[in-house]
Write a protein that holds these residues in place. Structure first.
Motif, PDB file in Angstrom:
ATOM      1  N   ASP A  10      11.306   1.964 -56.945  1.00 55.18           N
ATOM      2  CA  ASP A  10      10.819   2.280 -55.591  1.00 55.18           C
ATOM      3  C   ASP A  10       9.524   3.089 -55.646  1.00 55.18           C
ATOM      4  OD1 ASP A  10      12.841   0.942 -54.320  1.00 55.18           O
ATOM      5  OD2 ASP A  10      14.120   2.709 -54.107  1.00 55.18           O
ATOM      6  N   GLU A  65       5.627   1.492 -54.617  1.00 51.77           N
ATOM      7  CA  GLU A  65       4.885   2.051 -53.484  1.00 51.77           C
ATOM      8  C   GLU A  65       3.773   3.000 -53.948  1.00 51.77           C
ATOM      9  OE1 GLU A  65       7.373   3.448 -50.306  1.00 51.77           O
ATOM     10  OE2 GLU A  65       8.687   1.709 -50.472  1.00 51.77           O
ATOM     11  N   PHE A 104      -0.146  17.238 -62.632  1.00 52.62           N
ATOM     12  CA  PHE A 104       0.880  16.313 -63.076  1.00 52.62           C
ATOM     13  C   PHE A 104       2.236  16.933 -62.763  1.00 52.62           C
ATOM     14  CE2 PHE A 104      -2.523  14.484 -65.652  1.00 52.62           C
ATOM     15  CZ  PHE A 104      -2.272  13.139 -65.428  1.00 52.62           C
ATOM     16  N   ARG A 106       6.462  16.628 -63.390  1.00 47.23           N
ATOM     17  CA  ARG A 106       7.516  16.075 -64.239  1.00 47.23           C
ATOM     18  C   ARG A 106       8.808  16.027 -63.432  1.00 47.23           C
ATOM     19  NH1 ARG A 106       7.574  16.399 -69.794  1.00 47.23           N
ATOM     20  NH2 ARG A 106       6.090  18.113 -69.835  1.00 47.23           N
ATOM     21  N   ASN A 107       9.393  14.853 -63.353  1.00 48.36           N
ATOM     22  CA  ASN A 107      10.653  14.684 -62.607  1.00 48.36           C
ATOM     23  C   ASN A 107      11.767  14.322 -63.579  1.00 48.36           C
ATOM     24  OD1 ASN A 107       9.668  14.345 -59.529  1.00 48.36           O
ATOM     25  ND2 ASN A 107       8.226  13.367 -60.926  1.00 48.36           N
ATOM     26  N   ARG A 126       9.436   5.532 -51.623  1.00 50.62           N
ATOM     27  CA  ARG A 126       8.850   6.406 -52.644  1.00 50.62           C
ATOM     28  C   ARG A 126       8.996   7.865 -52.231  1.00 50.62           C
ATOM     29  NH1 ARG A 126       3.802   8.887 -54.037  1.00 50.62           N
ATOM     30  NH2 ARG A 126       3.303   8.543 -56.229  1.00 50.62           N
ATOM     31  N   VAL A 137      12.634   9.019 -52.358  1.00 55.49           N
ATOM     32  CA  VAL A 137      13.114   9.317 -53.719  1.00 55.49           C
ATOM     33  C   VAL A 137      12.547  10.644 -54.199  1.00 55.49           C
ATOM     34  CG1 VAL A 137      13.041   8.567 -56.135  1.00 55.49           C
ATOM     35  CG2 VAL A 137      13.404   6.880 -54.336  1.00 55.49           C
ATOM     36  N   LEU A 138      11.234  10.841 -53.968  1.00 56.40           N
ATOM     37  CA  LEU A 138      10.604  12.088 -54.432  1.00 56.40           C
ATOM     38  C   LEU A 138      11.170  13.300 -53.687  1.00 56.40           C
ATOM     39  CD1 LEU A 138       6.889  10.909 -54.835  1.00 56.40           C
ATOM     40  CD2 LEU A 138       8.600  11.265 -56.623  1.00 56.40           C
ATOM     41  N   LEU A 158      14.540  14.070 -55.166  1.00 51.32           N
ATOM     42  CA  LEU A 158      14.389  14.726 -56.474  1.00 51.32           C
ATOM     43  C   LEU A 158      14.042  16.205 -56.289  1.00 51.32           C
ATOM     44  CD1 LEU A 158      12.391  11.997 -58.440  1.00 51.32           C
ATOM     45  CD2 LEU A 158      14.680  12.820 -58.986  1.00 51.32           C
ATOM     46  N   LYS A 196      14.791  18.776 -59.318  1.00 49.51           N
ATOM     47  CA  LYS A 196      14.481  17.985 -60.509  1.00 49.51           C
ATOM     48  C   LYS A 196      12.973  17.742 -60.655  1.00 49.51           C
ATOM     49  CE  LYS A 196      18.876  15.548 -60.858  1.00 49.51           C
ATOM     50  NZ  LYS A 196      19.578  14.261 -60.708  1.00 49.51           N
ATOM     51  N   VAL A 197      12.190  18.518 -59.916  1.00 50.87           N
ATOM     52  CA  VAL A 197      10.735  18.335 -59.961  1.00 50.87           C
ATOM     53  C   VAL A 197      10.084  19.597 -60.525  1.00 50.87           C
ATOM     54  CG1 VAL A 197       8.673  17.858 -58.604  1.00 50.87           C
ATOM     55  CG2 VAL A 197      10.850  16.844 -57.937  1.00 50.87           C
ATOM     56  N   PHE A 198       9.199  19.421 -61.503  1.00 52.74           N
ATOM     57  CA  PHE A 198       8.533  20.561 -62.126  1.00 52.74           C
ATOM     58  C   PHE A 198       7.040  20.282 -62.215  1.00 52.74           C
ATOM     59  CE2 PHE A 198      12.782  20.014 -63.765  1.00 52.74           C
ATOM     60  CZ  PHE A 198      13.353  21.260 -63.554  1.00 52.74           C
ATOM     61  N   VAL A 199       6.252  21.144 -61.582  1.00 53.07           N
ATOM     62  CA  VAL A 199       4.801  21.010 -61.700  1.00 53.07           C
ATOM     63  C   VAL A 199       4.422  21.370 -63.141  1.00 53.07           C
ATOM     64  CG1 VAL A 199       2.579  21.880 -60.901  1.00 53.07           C
ATOM     65  CG2 VAL A 199       4.440  21.533 -59.274  1.00 53.07           C
ATOM     66  N   MET A 200       3.591  20.532 -63.739  1.00 49.56           N
ATOM     67  CA  MET A 200       3.303  20.727 -65.167  1.00 49.56           C
ATOM     68  C   MET A 200       2.174  21.735 -65.369  1.00 49.56           C
ATOM     69  SD  MET A 200       3.824  16.819 -66.454  1.00 49.56           S
ATOM     70  CE  MET A 200       3.523  17.193 -68.152  1.00 49.56           C
ATOM     71  N   ASN A 201       2.471  22.987 -65.006  1.00 49.48           N
ATOM     72  CA  ASN A 201       1.467  24.038 -65.219  1.00 49.48           C
ATOM     73  C   ASN A 201       2.018  25.169 -66.083  1.00 49.48           C
ATOM     74  OD1 ASN A 201       3.201  25.119 -63.421  1.00 49.48           O
ATOM     75  ND2 ASN A 201       1.726  25.413 -61.755  1.00 49.48           N
ATOM     76  N   ASP A 218       3.064  22.890 -71.127  1.00 43.23           N
ATOM     77  CA  ASP A 218       2.471  21.679 -70.559  1.00 43.23           C
ATOM     78  C   ASP A 218       0.946  21.705 -70.632  1.00 43.23           C
ATOM     79  OD1 ASP A 218       4.844  20.391 -69.906  1.00 43.23           O
ATOM     80  OD2 ASP A 218       4.999  21.446 -67.991  1.00 43.23           O
TER      81      ASP A 218
END
Lengths: 241, 65
Positions: free
Chosen positions: A156, A160, A221, A223-224, B8, B11-12, B15, B20-25, B29
């Motif tokens: 999905d 998109e 960026f 990460r999920n 989309r 789903v995001l 998450l 389950k979401v992590f900013v890559m800073n 990373d």
């Protein structure tokens, strides 16, 4: 002067034979020339295989010979009746690409390897088989939309996601999995990206339970934690991959 | 009225709701991204040398048969 002597000739190469299980089984660990990547592979004791190393027969067309002659890429004139042609080797080649493909294969593939080993946790002692190819985003999305083996949440997101006209795709697998035409990781790069100094070309990547993409909102960026189970590889115009 | 479906974003959002979401800073990373940039700088330099050598060499090719 090359080992073909004073022969200067041009031939067309239009395809290659199908990849068989035997060819995959006989594939040796890739001889990584990049010292940084080679160091990581050695340190983590990774068995790294590259689909491009498979010694397939290619299909040659030459107006002096019957069409569709099979031959190895390092001996393109081995099927010629005159012995002095047998030593001919390829010294230069031209690959016609769409004019907006600014990210060349060499740079794209190195970027992929760099991202794989620097942004993802590749398990020690693992076996990785990679497949790297160029395709259009339309073709990719069409194939993805009808791929029933691809996990729905990741599908999905990818379907998109705005993609450029052409993309480089890297699929990660292992020898056993690839023989079933399956992969367990996917990396998507913008083939029309001219700036190759940075990670700008990375659109999205899913590997080892992690899904990474560039978030336009945070300009970072992200990460999920999103597992991706094995899925059927893309074979649209790469039949027999 | 038409409803725009955006799976989309759904789903995001899910998450994010599940943490389950992590900013890559993070330091790790950023070190990874920096390593990629440095590596690609080397790759680009290598590519430019090969590209130039290829062009010079191709200019000398003569098809004889």
């Amino acid at each position: 002067m090359h080992i073909g002597g004073d022969i200067g000739h041009a031939v067309l190469t239009i395809g290659r034979e199908r990849t068989t299980d035997n060819l995959i089984d006989s594939l040796q660990v890739t001889d990584e020339t990049d010292p940084l990547i080679a160091g990581i592979i050695a340190r983590k004791r990774i068995q790294f295989f590259d689909n491009d190393d498979i010694r397939k027969d290619f299909v040659f067309i030459d107006d002096n010979r019957p069409i569709y002659q099979l031959g190895k890429i390092n001996a393109p004139a081995a099927h010629y009746p005159v012995a002095r042609w047998h030593n001919c080797e390829i010294t230069h080649f031209v690959v016609p690409l769409y004019s907006k493909v600014y990210l060349e294969a060499f740079r794209a593939k190195n970027l992929f390897k760099s991202i794989l080993f620097n942004l993802f946790k590749v398990p020690d002692d693992s076996q990785i088989f990679i497949r790297f190819y160029l395709t259009s985003s339309r073709s990719f999305k069409h194939s993805l939309a009808i791929n029933t083996t691809f996990d729905q949440p990741t599908k999905d997101i990818l379907l998109e996601t705005a993609l450029p006209k052409f993309i480089w795709i890297a699929e990660t697998s292992n020898k056993a999995l690839i023989k079933a035409k399956m992969a367990d990781g996917i990396f998507i790069f913008d083939a029309t990206q001219g700036n190759t100094q940075t990670t700008n070309a990375l659109i999205a990547a899913s590997y080892n339970n992690e899904f990474v993409f560039f978030d336009e909102n945070t300009k970072n960026f992200v990460r999920n934690i999103l597992p991706l189970h094995s899925f059927s590889i893309f074979t649209n115009n790469l039949n027999g991959f | 009225m038409a409803t725009i479906l955006n799976k989309r974003d759904e789903v995001l959002a899910q998450l994010a709701a599940d943490n389950k979401v992590f900013v890559m800073n993070s330091t790790e990373d950023l070190a990874g991204l920096f390593a990629i940039d440095q590596h690609m700088e080397e790759v680009n330099r290598d590519y430019q040398i090969k590209d130039r050598q290829s062009q010079l060499s191709a200019a000398t090719v003569i098809l004889t048969s």
